[in-house]
Design an enzyme around this catalytic site. Structure first.
Site, PDB file in Angstrom:
ATOM      1  N   SER A 130      -5.609 -17.880   3.207  1.00  0.00           N
ATOM      2  CA  SER A 130      -5.443 -17.974   1.750  1.00  0.00           C
ATOM      3  C   SER A 130      -5.765 -16.636   1.091  1.00  0.00           C
ATOM      4  O   SER A 130      -6.837 -16.067   1.312  1.00  0.00           O
ATOM      5  CB  SER A 130      -6.346 -19.065   1.176  1.00  0.00           C
ATOM      6  OG  SER A 130      -5.950 -20.333   1.644  1.00  0.00           O
ATOM      7  N   ARG A 141     -16.904 -20.784  -2.195  1.00  0.00           N
ATOM      8  CA  ARG A 141     -16.463 -19.537  -1.566  1.00  0.00           C
ATOM      9  C   ARG A 141     -17.304 -18.336  -2.004  1.00  0.00           C
ATOM     10  O   ARG A 141     -16.809 -17.223  -2.171  1.00  0.00           O
ATOM     11  CB  ARG A 141     -14.982 -19.269  -1.866  1.00  0.00           C
ATOM     12  CG  ARG A 141     -14.057 -20.397  -1.448  1.00  0.00           C
ATOM     13  CD  ARG A 141     -14.087 -20.657   0.055  1.00  0.00           C
ATOM     14  NE  ARG A 141     -13.169 -21.738   0.394  1.00  0.00           N
ATOM     15  CZ  ARG A 141     -13.522 -23.020   0.507  1.00  0.00           C
ATOM     16  NH1 ARG A 141     -14.786 -23.389   0.320  1.00  0.00           N
ATOM     17  NH2 ARG A 141     -12.629 -23.938   0.807  1.00  0.00           N
ATOM     18  N   GLU A 146      -9.356 -14.045  -2.624  1.00  0.00           N
ATOM     19  CA  GLU A 146     -10.256 -14.526  -1.586  1.00  0.00           C
ATOM     20  C   GLU A 146     -10.303 -13.513  -0.443  1.00  0.00           C
ATOM     21  O   GLU A 146     -11.335 -13.328   0.179  1.00  0.00           O
ATOM     22  CB  GLU A 146      -9.807 -15.897  -1.060  1.00  0.00           C
ATOM     23  CG  GLU A 146     -10.762 -16.517  -0.069  1.00  0.00           C
ATOM     24  CD  GLU A 146     -10.449 -17.963   0.222  1.00  0.00           C
ATOM     25  OE1 GLU A 146     -10.605 -18.377   1.388  1.00  0.00           O
ATOM     26  OE2 GLU A 146     -10.069 -18.705  -0.707  1.00  0.00           O
TER      27      GLU A 146
END
Length: 330
Positions: free
Chosen positions: A243, A188, A314
């Site tokens: 998320s 990520r 995130e």
């Protein structure tokens, strides 16, 4: 290039949306709008207006407007599908560039796509072409540029696994095709998230994905399995940003840690921790960006207090949060 007086500030030193909008129209032929509401452009459905809004609908416009903003020292923010962001209630200062460039083509076993192509659309396009590898994109609500920027992933794969190169506009205006190693793709993460101090962030203009020929029916079946899994495990159909936290590098997932703290169903204002997936925050009652952020900060503080693990966001809190304070949280 003709040299004009700077257009980004008015006589009082504030951002001059009228002058900047006129210059964008004159130089690039792009329409702009002032005080454009942004909540409708995000999956969380929160956020205030942009001082000035422009949609880049092809690679030429995206390249041109970013270069113009940099050259003229115009403050700008890029927005893709709005799926991994929470825009402040106060909105976004300066120019908001909405990346809507969705051009694409199949070249042998490759998908060449502009930055604004939705990843879900990329998954279906390549499936119909009998190409495998981008099925996970069906579960990525963002676009190609954002997916490369974040090395987005799901269902056991990620961008790094299938990306051949990305065409990137560098801080100095040059362009380069970078492979996953050159982009520094990690979990990520990418180098695109970490511009050099004082330098503008690099911008993804397009990407090329190298895929594998497969039977169309087999690829479609995998897409249908992903759809089924999402229906069973994720709270679809309610405004959210997906998320909220990254999973820790080891140990339980973020969702498991949040669930273990008994936070499912916890609410602040119009925002609530999802019962179906604890790492999702839902805007199920017309909440504000402040509601979402206060709840997210409360979740993070609770998990850290109970487990010692400080979860990393995130989602990106985008825009003008200067007046926001973490009050009203329990």
């Amino acid at each position: 290039m003709e040299r004009d007086a700077p257009a980004e500030r008015d006589a009082g030193g504030a951002f001059d949306a009228v002058a900047v909008g006129s210059e964008i129209q004159r130089r690039l032929g792009m329409r702009t709008s002032r005080d454009e509401p942004l909540a409708r452009f995000t999956t969380m459905r929160v956020g205030g207006p942009a001082d000035l809004y422009a949609a880049a609908r092809n690679q030429f416009e995206l390249r041109g407007i970013v270069k113009l903003a940099r050259t003229r020292a115009i403050p700008y923010t890029l927005l893709g599908r709005g799926s991994d962001v929470v825009i402040a209630d106060a909105g976004v200062r300066g120019l908001l560039i909405h990346v809507r460039a969705e051009g694409h083509e199949i070249v042998e076993d490759r998908l060449v796509a502009e930055a604004g192509l939705p990843m879900a659309k990329a998954a279906t396009i390549t499936a119909e072409a009998g190409l495998a590898g981008l099925e996970f994109g069906l579960a990525i609500p963002g676009n190609v540029g954002g997916a490369v920027w974040a090395n987005a992933g799901a269902h056991g794969s990620d961008v790094a696994a299938v990306l051949e190169t990305a065409l990137v506009l560098a801080a100095d205006g040059s362009e380069a095709r970078l492979d996953p190693a050159g982009l520094g793709l990690a979990y990520r993460d990418s180098r695109l998230k970490h511009p050099a101090p004082g330098e503008p962030a690099e911008v993804v203009l397009a990407a090329t994905f190298r895929l594998v020929p497969d039977e169309t029916a087999a690829v479609r079946a995998r897409l249908e399995e992903i759809r089924r899994w999402r229906r069973e495990h994720q709270p679809l159909g309610i405004p959210s940003a997906g998320s909220v936290f990254r999973n820790p590098s080891s140990g339980p997932s973020a969702g498991a840690l949040i669930d273990g703290c008994g936070l499912k169903g916890h609410r602040i204002g119009g925002a609530v921790v999802a019962d179906r997936h604890a790492n999702w925050i839902l805007n199920d009652r017309g909440g504000t960006a402040a509601d979402v952020r206060r709840l997210a900060e409360h979740v993070r503080a609770t998990v850290e207090g109970a487990t010692g693990v400080r979860l990393a966001f995130e989602v990106v809190f985008l825009g003008d949060w200067s007046g926001w304070v973490e009050d009203g949280a329990p």
